[in-house]
Scaffold this active site. Structure first.
Site, PDB file in Angstrom:
ATOM      1  N   GLU A 213       0.868  -1.182   0.000  1.00 54.49           N
ATOM      2  CA  GLU A 213       0.000   0.000   0.000  1.00 54.49           C
ATOM      3  C   GLU A 213       0.900   1.224   0.000  1.00 54.49           C
ATOM      4  OE1 GLU A 213      -2.756   2.717   2.707  1.00 54.49           O
ATOM      5  OE2 GLU A 213      -3.193   0.595   3.036  1.00 54.49           O
TER       6      GLU A 213
ATOM      7  N   ASP B  95       2.432   2.231   3.911  1.00 53.30           N
ATOM      8  CA  ASP B  95       1.616   3.424   3.663  1.00 53.30           C
ATOM      9  C   ASP B  95       2.508   4.617   3.321  1.00 53.30           C
ATOM     10  OD1 ASP B  95      -0.659   4.894   3.249  1.00 53.30           O
ATOM     11  OD2 ASP B  95      -1.264   5.011   5.334  1.00 53.30           O
TER      12      ASP B  95
ATOM     13  N   HIS C 143      -8.931   1.033  -0.559  1.00 47.94           N
ATOM     14  CA  HIS C 143      -8.226   2.077   0.193  1.00 47.94           C
ATOM     15  C   HIS C 143      -9.205   3.193   0.513  1.00 47.94           C
ATOM     16  CE1 HIS C 143      -5.552   5.543   0.873  1.00 47.94           C
ATOM     17  NE2 HIS C 143      -4.645   4.654   1.224  1.00 47.94           N
TER      18      HIS C 143
END
Length: 359
Positions: free
Chosen positions: A34, A318, A195
């Protein structure tokens, strides 16, 4: 023209040309999936909505990191033991474009730019497709193109697709009209990452005008996206597509922390016609995965392992909203809490299988 699911399946078989197995840097390090990036045309869309720069950074540095792949990002990967990173378009990306024509055009452009940017570094980088979700058939065909022609590993959608002249027509993918898309996802056997996104202004005003600091990742993201994920469960998407693979970040947007209550309360809806065939927690054993992106909480990780199983959890950072070095320090610290087999599974094992990196 609307293509039936059967036609779509035939289209895949006709257009797919198997390629040699992916060659990727495999040194025993981590895999992260991600990890945000964007194109210059969408940078203002992101920066204008972000609640603030990451700690120990600035908005200027955040912008530079979002546009970069091969400089600071790769340097941080090398310094912190990331073997392979899957890149996707930073939120809200295409889901923040209400015009269907512009959204479809931008999705193709973003995907082509990402493919070109990583074409010489596919040993270190993979891509998740950006998709306009205004039309399920168009989304299915673009996913097919990105997987079979560009070598992408799946797709990432930033929650609901806003639409309409005033942005207030919200499209959720748990509805039957998206079955043609989920059929394509199943046929291609790739995951779709869900997301979060900032809500449209009208919702944010209604829900968070009293507590502005809860907008974004502190509360808003999990509240909105978890509802979408649970909608996939309650509206029977996983029953219709039992092989579907969905990834949810930030340790599952809190859902696995509350599965007992969710299951108990949903059982009360059975007499009212609840269509799902199983309880919500069971789909976390067969269809849903979570990542650790931006949520490096060891006690919570341990609880989630107990709730859904280690084989449903993957490492992610992230980046650039969280730092690669912070994620690396945290996952290295887990050796004091988990055995080698468990840490290897979290760092890379589940990701290798889910993304089929060794196939």
């Amino acid at each position: 023209m609307i293509l039936a699911p059967v036609f779509i399946s035939i289209f895949i078989i006709a257009s797919f040309n198997p390629v040699a197995s992916r060659k990727w840097r495999d040194t025993g390090g981590t895999i992260a999936l991600e990890e945000a990036w964007t194109v210059p045309a969408l940078l203002d869309q992101i920066i204008s909505n972000v609640g603030g720069a990451p700690l120990s950074s600035s908005l200027e540095q955040l912008a530079a990191n979002l546009l970069d792949i091969h400089n600071q990002r790769l340097s941080d990967m090398n310094a912190n033991g990331i073997d392979f990173m899957v890149i996707s378009c930073a939120s809200p990306c295409i889901q923040g474009i209400s015009d269907p024509v512009l959204a479809e055009q931008m999705a193709v452009d973003v995907n082509n730019q990402l493919a070109a940017s990583i074409s010489n570094s596919t040993d270190r980088f993979g891509g998740f497709a950006s998709l306009s979700m205004h039309n399920a058939t168009a989304a299915a065909l673009e996913l097919n193109r990105t997987v079979t022609e560009l070598g992408f590993l799946g797709a990432l959608v930033n929650d609901y697709q806003q639409s309409g002249a005033d942005n207030t027509t919200l499209l959720f993918y748990d509805q039957p009209e998206y079955d043609v898309f989920w059929q394509m996802v199943t046929d291609l056997d790739v995951p779709v990452y869900f997301h979060p996104r900032d809500n449209i202004a009208q919702i944010s005003q209604l829900m968070f005008s009293h507590a502005r600091y809860l907008e974004g990742p502190a509360q808003e993201f999990a509240t909105t996206l978890s509802t979408h994920i649970l909608g996939l469960c309650t509206d029977g998407v996983f029953d219709r597509f039992p092989k579907l693979k969905i990834i949810v970040g930030h340790l599952g947007e809190r859902i696995p922390s509350d599965l007992f209550r969710i299951d108990e309360q949903l059982r009360r809806q059975l007499p009212q016609g609840l269509p799902m065939l199983r309880n919500a927690s069971s789909y976390w054993r067969t269809n849903l995965f979570e990542t650790t992106s931006g949520n490096f909480a060891t006690p919570l990780l341990k609880f989630h392992i107990d709730q859904i199983g280690l084989d449903r959890i993957l490492y992610s950072v992230d980046y650039p909203f969280a730092s690669i070095s912070e994620g690396a320090a945290w996952i290295d610290s887990l050796s004091g809490h988990m055995d080698q087999r468990a840490t290897d599974s979290l760092k890379r094992g589940v990701a290798i299988d889910l993304l089929k990196l060794n196939q």
